[in-house]
Design an enzyme around this catalytic site. Sequence first.
Site, PDB file in Angstrom:
ATOM      1  N   GLY A 145       0.838  -1.201   0.000  1.00 25.03           N
ATOM      2  CA  GLY A 145       0.000   0.000   0.000  1.00 25.03           C
ATOM      3  C   GLY A 145       0.869   1.246   0.000  1.00 25.03           C
ATOM      4  O   GLY A 145       1.844   1.317   0.734  1.00 25.03           O
ATOM      5  N   ARG A 173       1.236  -5.074  -5.866  1.00 22.14           N
ATOM      6  CA  ARG A 173       1.250  -6.305  -5.082  1.00 22.14           C
ATOM      7  C   ARG A 173       1.637  -7.411  -6.058  1.00 22.14           C
ATOM      8  O   ARG A 173       1.257  -7.372  -7.230  1.00 22.14           O
ATOM      9  CB  ARG A 173      -0.103  -6.536  -4.426  1.00 22.14           C
ATOM     10  CG  ARG A 173      -0.416  -5.434  -3.411  1.00 22.14           C
ATOM     11  CD  ARG A 173      -1.379  -5.878  -2.329  1.00 22.14           C
ATOM     12  NE  ARG A 173      -1.169  -5.110  -1.098  1.00 22.14           N
ATOM     13  CZ  ARG A 173      -1.764  -3.937  -0.828  1.00 22.14           C
ATOM     14  NH1 ARG A 173      -2.592  -3.397  -1.677  1.00 22.14           N
ATOM     15  NH2 ARG A 173      -1.532  -3.323   0.322  1.00 22.14           N
ATOM     16  N   ASP A 182       4.585  -4.441   6.366  1.00 22.06           N
ATOM     17  CA  ASP A 182       5.130  -5.719   6.837  1.00 22.06           C
ATOM     18  C   ASP A 182       5.152  -6.800   5.749  1.00 22.06           C
ATOM     19  O   ASP A 182       6.056  -7.635   5.732  1.00 22.06           O
ATOM     20  CB  ASP A 182       4.437  -6.198   8.119  1.00 22.06           C
ATOM     21  CG  ASP A 182       2.950  -6.369   7.956  1.00 22.06           C
ATOM     22  OD1 ASP A 182       2.403  -5.962   6.909  1.00 22.06           O
ATOM     23  OD2 ASP A 182       2.317  -6.911   8.884  1.00 22.06           O
ATOM     24  N   THR A 232       3.889   3.065   5.676  1.00 20.18           N
ATOM     25  CA  THR A 232       2.481   2.637   5.670  1.00 20.18           C
ATOM     26  C   THR A 232       1.683   3.599   6.545  1.00 20.18           C
ATOM     27  O   THR A 232       2.175   4.031   7.587  1.00 20.18           O
ATOM     28  CB  THR A 232       2.304   1.190   6.188  1.00 20.18           C
ATOM     29  OG1 THR A 232       0.929   1.005   6.560  1.00 20.18           O
ATOM     30  CG2 THR A 232       3.148   0.892   7.411  1.00 20.18           C
ATOM     31  N   ASP A 245      -0.735   2.881   8.316  1.00 17.73           N
ATOM     32  CA  ASP A 245      -1.355   2.183   9.450  1.00 17.73           C
ATOM     33  C   ASP A 245      -0.585   2.263  10.769  1.00 17.73           C
ATOM     34  O   ASP A 245      -1.134   1.959  11.818  1.00 17.73           O
ATOM     35  CB  ASP A 245      -1.547   0.701   9.102  1.00 17.73           C
ATOM     36  CG  ASP A 245      -2.604   0.497   8.035  1.00 17.73           C
ATOM     37  OD1 ASP A 245      -3.537   1.314   7.990  1.00 17.73           O
ATOM     38  OD2 ASP A 245      -2.483  -0.462   7.252  1.00 17.73           O
ATOM     39  N   ASP A 257       1.554   0.228  11.896  1.00 19.02           N
ATOM     40  CA  ASP A 257       1.387  -1.098  12.508  1.00 19.02           C
ATOM     41  C   ASP A 257       2.662  -1.929  12.491  1.00 19.02           C
ATOM     42  O   ASP A 257       2.615  -3.151  12.434  1.00 19.02           O
ATOM     43  CB  ASP A 257       0.258  -1.850  11.779  1.00 19.02           C
ATOM     44  CG  ASP A 257       0.562  -2.047  10.293  1.00 19.02           C
ATOM     45  OD1 ASP A 257       1.497  -1.404   9.793  1.00 19.02           O
ATOM     46  OD2 ASP A 257      -0.143  -2.845   9.654  1.00 19.02           O
ATOM     47  N   ARG A 301      -7.288  -2.248   8.978  1.00 16.76           N
ATOM     48  CA  ARG A 301      -7.889  -3.587   8.991  1.00 16.76           C
ATOM     49  C   ARG A 301      -7.496  -4.347  10.252  1.00 16.76           C
ATOM     50  O   ARG A 301      -8.311  -4.995  10.877  1.00 16.76           O
ATOM     51  CB  ARG A 301      -7.457  -4.381   7.752  1.00 16.76           C
ATOM     52  CG  ARG A 301      -8.415  -4.223   6.590  1.00 16.76           C
ATOM     53  CD  ARG A 301      -8.182  -5.297   5.549  1.00 16.76           C
ATOM     54  NE  ARG A 301      -6.836  -5.244   5.020  1.00 16.76           N
ATOM     55  CZ  ARG A 301      -6.489  -4.556   3.935  1.00 16.76           C
ATOM     56  NH1 ARG A 301      -7.389  -3.881   3.266  1.00 16.76           N
ATOM     57  NH2 ARG A 301      -5.236  -4.561   3.499  1.00 16.76           N
TER      58      ARG A 301
HETATM   59  P1  ADP Z   1       2.405  -4.098   2.732  1.00 16.99           P
HETATM   60  O1  ADP Z   1       3.858  -4.110   2.443  1.00 16.99           O
HETATM   61  O2  ADP Z   1       1.816  -2.733   2.636  1.00 16.99           O
HETATM   62  O3  ADP Z   1       2.088  -4.807   4.029  1.00 16.99           O
HETATM   63  P2  ADP Z   1       1.404  -6.433   1.231  1.00 16.99           P
HETATM   64  O4  ADP Z   1       1.127  -7.236   2.443  1.00 16.99           O
HETATM   65  O5  ADP Z   1       0.399  -6.436   0.145  1.00 16.99           O
HETATM   66  O6  ADP Z   1       1.651  -4.893   1.554  1.00 16.99           O
HETATM   67  O7  ADP Z   1       2.791  -6.933   0.624  1.00 16.99           O
HETATM   68  C1  ADP Z   1       3.353  -6.302  -0.503  1.00 16.99           C
HETATM   69  C2  ADP Z   1       4.079  -7.324  -1.360  1.00 16.99           C
HETATM   70  O8  ADP Z   1       5.153  -7.902  -0.609  1.00 16.99           O
HETATM   71  C3  ADP Z   1       3.243  -8.508  -1.806  1.00 16.99           C
HETATM   72  O9  ADP Z   1       2.441  -8.236  -2.924  1.00 16.99           O
HETATM   73  C4  ADP Z   1       4.346  -9.508  -2.151  1.00 16.99           C
HETATM   74  O10 ADP Z   1       4.907  -9.228  -3.412  1.00 16.99           O
HETATM   75  C5  ADP Z   1       5.386  -9.231  -1.070  1.00 16.99           C
HETATM   76  N1  ADP Z   1       5.214 -10.195   0.026  1.00 16.99           N
HETATM   77  C6  ADP Z   1       4.249 -10.219   0.963  1.00 16.99           C
HETATM   78  N2  ADP Z   1       4.363 -11.290   1.773  1.00 16.99           N
HETATM   79  C7  ADP Z   1       5.435 -11.985   1.314  1.00 16.99           C
HETATM   80  C8  ADP Z   1       6.078 -13.216   1.696  1.00 16.99           C
HETATM   81  N3  ADP Z   1       5.630 -13.936   2.735  1.00 16.99           N
HETATM   82  N4  ADP Z   1       7.151 -13.603   0.991  1.00 16.99           N
HETATM   83  C9  ADP Z   1       7.609 -12.877  -0.047  1.00 16.99           C
HETATM   84  N5  ADP Z   1       7.056 -11.729  -0.468  1.00 16.99           N
HETATM   85  C10 ADP Z   1       5.980 -11.286   0.197  1.00 16.99           C
END
Ligand code: ADP
Length: 319
Positions: free
Chosen positions: A11, A72, A103, A125, A127, A129, A171
Amino acid sequence: MRKIGVLTSGGDAPGMNAAIRAVVRKAIYHDLEVYGIKNGYQGLIEGNIEKLEIGSVGDIIQRGGTMLRSARCEEFKTDEGQQKGIEQLKKHEIEGLIVIGGDGSFRGAQKLTEKGYPCIGVPGTIDNDINGTDFTIGFDTALNTIIEAIDKIRDTATSHERTYIIEVMGRDAGDLALWAGLADGAESILIPEKADDFDDVISRLKRGHERGKKHSIIILAEGVGSGFSYGQRIQEATNLETRVTVLGYIQRGGSPTASDRVLASRLGAKAVDLLLEGKAGRMVGIQNNKIVDHNITDILSKQHTINDDMYKLSKELSI
Ligand code: ADP
């Protein structure tokens, strides 16, 4: 280390541009070459990579969003996806990567580091968080956007006797709702970290109404449930006219506040320092106004918690 890369992922958050700028300028200051990876891990897999110069990051410190764009990418969660990413980095002779995101993005950085490729995470982010940092880049801006919106709702609210439910982002984390609630003197704050005590919300509303309060404001984090169904329950339980506003995506946009720009500049620069020191698998953060760094695996293994003192205070001040 001669060449480093930077990407934004997950995000987007206001202040990410200021962080990119800090990474690029600090790296060039230290005679490094910097490469921008477009569209997060998706662009990394595809090799969507371009060299950034001092001028590439001019006139972006004040802009919301991210000039590198974000995405993503499910494929990056697989070993093959991560391997493809490493191959692209090696092909461009990039020796270290700075990941600006939340995260989920840090999990990707953790995987690359485990595979021997050095990464540093910068928390971006709205959030707030992420463990190991008092604030994330974007939180302050989003909070101020919420406050501005609620202040406007308050202006119209004083003309009517109503209960206003404001649904904000969050969330799994209630920081935005909690801070906004304190900053705006909300009657009740509903967040995912705390059990929803409906009776308490109702008795606060009734007490306020009895002592002649013209309107009441309840802030609800989206993780608790829909603002509209909550509003309906409140109206049925109190017989007070209720209005619901879902703030939605406006919370992600806008020019970053001074606080977010300064935080992004400090954290982005620190990430470059860590790569230069040969560190890997670290996340930068701010704690007690000191720039710190932590092991990403440690950060990801702990659940984010809400500030209980602030939550208690919000109840005390809205008697
Ligand atoms: P944020 O970073 O804002 O928490 P997301 O949770 O959507 O957003 O994660 C962003 C991107 O990070 C995902 O689309 C994916 O490409 C990568 N990612 C998330 N979780 C994993 C994981 N367990 N292993 C490898 N890459 C990950």
